[in-house]
Design an enzyme around this catalytic site. Structure first.
Site, PDB file in Angstrom:
ATOM      1  N   SER A 199      45.031  43.836  36.325  1.00 37.88           N
ATOM      2  CA  SER A 199      45.248  43.118  34.920  1.00 37.88           C
ATOM      3  C   SER A 199      44.962  42.012  34.574  1.00 37.88           C
ATOM      4  O   SER A 199      43.952  41.350  35.084  1.00 37.88           O
ATOM      5  CB  SER A 199      46.490  43.756  34.317  1.00 37.88           C
ATOM      6  OG  SER A 199      46.724  43.792  32.894  1.00 37.88           O
ATOM      7  N   ASP A 307      41.733  54.212  31.020  1.00 39.61           N
ATOM      8  CA  ASP A 307      42.641  52.968  31.116  1.00 39.61           C
ATOM      9  C   ASP A 307      42.177  52.323  29.430  1.00 39.61           C
ATOM     10  O   ASP A 307      41.305  52.063  28.978  1.00 39.61           O
ATOM     11  CB  ASP A 307      42.050  51.849  31.737  1.00 39.61           C
ATOM     12  CG  ASP A 307      43.040  50.693  31.923  1.00 39.61           C
ATOM     13  OD1 ASP A 307      43.518  50.493  30.878  1.00 39.61           O
ATOM     14  OD2 ASP A 307      43.164  49.937  32.674  1.00 39.61           O
ATOM     15  N   HIS A 338      46.054  52.612  33.063  1.00 43.31           N
ATOM     16  CA  HIS A 338      46.427  51.218  33.611  1.00 43.31           C
ATOM     17  C   HIS A 338      47.193  51.433  34.902  1.00 43.31           C
ATOM     18  O   HIS A 338      48.448  50.721  34.721  1.00 43.31           O
ATOM     19  CB  HIS A 338      46.555  50.247  32.593  1.00 43.31           C
ATOM     20  CG  HIS A 338      46.462  48.938  32.578  1.00 43.31           C
ATOM     21  ND1 HIS A 338      45.100  48.382  32.775  1.00 43.31           N
ATOM     22  CD2 HIS A 338      47.453  48.081  32.844  1.00 43.31           C
ATOM     23  CE1 HIS A 338      45.351  47.001  33.042  1.00 43.31           C
ATOM     24  NE2 HIS A 338      46.740  46.940  33.112  1.00 43.31           N
TER      25      HIS A 338
END
Length: 623
Positions: A199, A307, A338
């Site tokens: 991320s 995602d 994610h």
């Protein structure tokens, strides 16, 4: 490679293996290579050096009249430095070490009473330090114990982190205390650095690589951003799933001290310029794709194809830009949302990452650069590989939507469109899953176009495009286009808690332990669901970007506009017997935001087409 929770072997064995490695690989190599050609856990984790240094960024972003210093926590084996040998670095720069934690168990850094680091999140230190690597955990500016201001992947984040790489290579200054003047020595490393992170953390790795900094040998971005605009917008349409603005995101991670000092720095990241959907300097300076030509590090991309936090356009455009510039690269694509690969393919992930770092940072000829470039999850826990990705046989195929007997229920054909139109009204409380569930029914909020059952599997590999001509009854309008695999399947439950994984009983151990830092982690398993349709690629746009993709123009009601809408990169196989659908609609509830108005939109089918990147012969019926 599964490793139990035990400390490393006898130091005498480590020394003997180190001598053999140095003779084989040269004086600059790590000393932990074994006869199998991979680094082995020969160093003591319990006796490792744990320290903090404070790297001077040369900036004063918090405007306190002093050069900012970022906190750099280090854990490294003691034996190599004691014997005069230098080792490489695995580094993760993160804003989450203090506020939110890392990984499935939300681990944070821990410190002793003197402020020295005792515990590091994730398995990287436990596994790699005994193998002759240092692990370096950097608090991004304005977070944790660092000075300065974080700026959501902007120049402050990137340049400050780059300075840490510079320090590891002897080109910057650091100190042994936060405010002191005693220099921190860096003679224990050869400067060869690999960055990793998920991320925001992985986004920083992308950005630092795009500076071309010397000494950065590889990056492993996981579910990461390549252009921050594309985390918040898609061709002018706002996206749901992140904080409303980068400024709001910053407030979740910054320290109290930074929050008080950095209001002026953060303000532009939360005002109208960051909310409008127009391209601006804010987004230009957070666009790493534009600087992909500067990347010299190898890149191992990992992303979940479902995602909806960092949409897959981010990996797709980054991958294409890296390929264009000849960067050595590898990719894993899962069915998850994610999620870190440690939590959906643990054994294979640790083994692959081990060999990737051994190749990139130790120079081992272990064959990973000749292994298949791509690993792709087809069904939960079932993976296939490709020597090159996208496969060389990928070619574009055009399909045309054809009007059906019922409103909004048409067909997809390999023949050119024959005219007609479809009209729908934006229904702001309907989502792509609603549209797909009612694909064969006339509903007022979408237009759907479906093939006959496929005669053979259809593999879509890459980014598709929908070009359409549409009119709106209002001055603003958002459009969505999604591709759907119509047929029964068992998929990862990416749209539920866990995003495709469940935490289950038991632990597995990866590396060594200390009293304050365990190498054991809770086990996970695939969380699945049975479906009759799967949305596998998506795209959204403001119709007002038809003339200029970087700026939203007011629409003239009733005037036709032609727009090319790019769908997210994927690799999906629609099985034989299933049908492929294209759905065009307005607001994608829960994923993309609504426009200011609620328009009725008419699509001119004679001037609308779908372009698919297809591997091999598609087996598509003519009508």
């Amino acid at each position: 490679m599964l490793v139990g929770c035990s400390s490393s072997t006898d130091p005498a064995v480590a020394k003997a293996v180190g001598a053999a490695s140095t003779a084989k690989s040269g004086a600059g190599a790590s000393s932990s290579a074994g006869p199998s050609g991979e680094s082995k856990p020969v160093y003591s984790y319990k006796k490792a050096v744990r320290e903090t240094v404070w790297v001077d960024t040369g900036r004063d972003d918090d405007r306190d009249g002093k050069s900012d210093r970022v906190a750099v926590d280090i854990v490294r084996p003691a034996e190599p430095a004691a014997e005069g040998r230098k080792i490489p670095v695995i580094m993760e720069a993160s804003p989450y070490y203090s506020c939110c934690g890392r990984g499935n168990e939300n681990q944070k850094k821990t410190y002793d009473a003197k402020g020295q680091p005792t515990g590091f999140p994730l398995f990287y230190d436990n596994y790699f330090v005994p193998r002759g690597y240092a692990f370096v955990a950097v608090d991004l500016p304005g977070t944790g114990r660092s000075d300065g201001c974080t700026d959501a992947g902007g120049p402050i984040d990137i340049q400050s982190t780059k300075t840490v790489v510079d320090w590891l290579n002897g080109r910057a200054h650091a100190y042994t205390t936060h405010t002191g003047t005693t220099p921190a020595k860096v003679g224990w490393t050869n400067g060869d650095t690999g960055m990793i992170g998920k991320s925001w953390d992985g986004s920083i790795a992308n950005g630092v690589a795009a500076t071309g900094v010397r000494g950065l040998k590889t990056i492993v971005p996981i579910s990461s951003i390549s252009s921050w605009y594309d985390a918040y917008f898609s061709q002018g349409a706002g996206l749901v799933g992140n904080a409303p603005t980068p400024g709001a995101l910053i407030r979740t991670v910054e320290s109290d001290a930074a929050g008080a000092r950095c209001a002026a720095v953060n303000k532009p990241l939360g005002d109208a310029a960051a909310k409008s959907g127009d391209w601006s300097a804010i987004w230009a300076e957070r666009d790493y794709v534009a600087d992909a030509k500067e990347v010299t590090a190898s890149v191992f991309v990992v992303h979940g194809q479902q995602d909806l936090t960092v949409r897959t356009k981010n990996f797709g455009q980054w991958w294409d830009a890296l390929a264009k510039n000849g960067v050595e690269r590898k990719i894993w694509l899962s069915q998850t949302g994610h999620v870190d690969p440690f939590d959906y393919r643990r054994t294979q992930w640790v083994d692959t990452l081990h060999h990737w770092f051994d190749h990139a940072l130790l120079g081992y000829d272990n064959g990973i650069d000749r292994a298949p470039m791509a690993d792709i999850e087809r069904t939960p826990d079932h993976w296939t590989t490709d020597a090159v990705w996208p496969p060389k046989s990928t070619t574009p195929v055009s399909l045309s939507p054809v009007q059906g007997a019922q409103a909004g229920v048409g067909t997809l054909s390999t023949k050119p469109g024959s005219g007609g139109s479809e009209t729908f009204t934006d229904a702001t409380a309907k989502s792509e899953l609603d549209w797909a569930a009612h694909i064969d029914q006339p509903t007022g909020e979408k237009a759907g176009f479906v093939t006959q059952p496929l005669t053979k599997p259809l593999r879509v590999s890459g980014a598709s495009q929908v070009t359409l001509t549409a009119t709106s009854t209002t001055a603003t309008a958002h459009l969505s286009a999604v591709l759907v695999d119509l047929g029964p399947a068992t998929i990862r439950a990416y749209d539920t808690a866990g995003l495709g994984i469940s935490t289950v009983s038991g632990t597995s151990c990866w590396g060594a332990n200390s009293a304050q830092d365990s190498g054991c982690y809770k086990k996970t398993a695939a969380k699945t669901k049975h479906v009759t349709s799967t949305v596998f690629s998506r795209g959204w746009a403001a119709l007002g970007t038809a003339a200029d993709a970087h700026k939203i123009q007011p629409l003239t009601p009733g005037k036709p506009y032609t727009l090319t809408l790019t769908l997210a990169s994927v690799d999906h196989v629609v099985p034989a017997g299933h049908r492929l659908a294209l759905i065009v609609a307005g607001t994608d509830w829960g994923i993309a935001t609504r426009a200011a108005d609620r328009p009725t939109i008419t699509v001119d089918l004679a001037h609308t087409s779908l372009r698919l990147p297809v591997v091999g012969q598609p087996g598509l019926p003519a009508a």
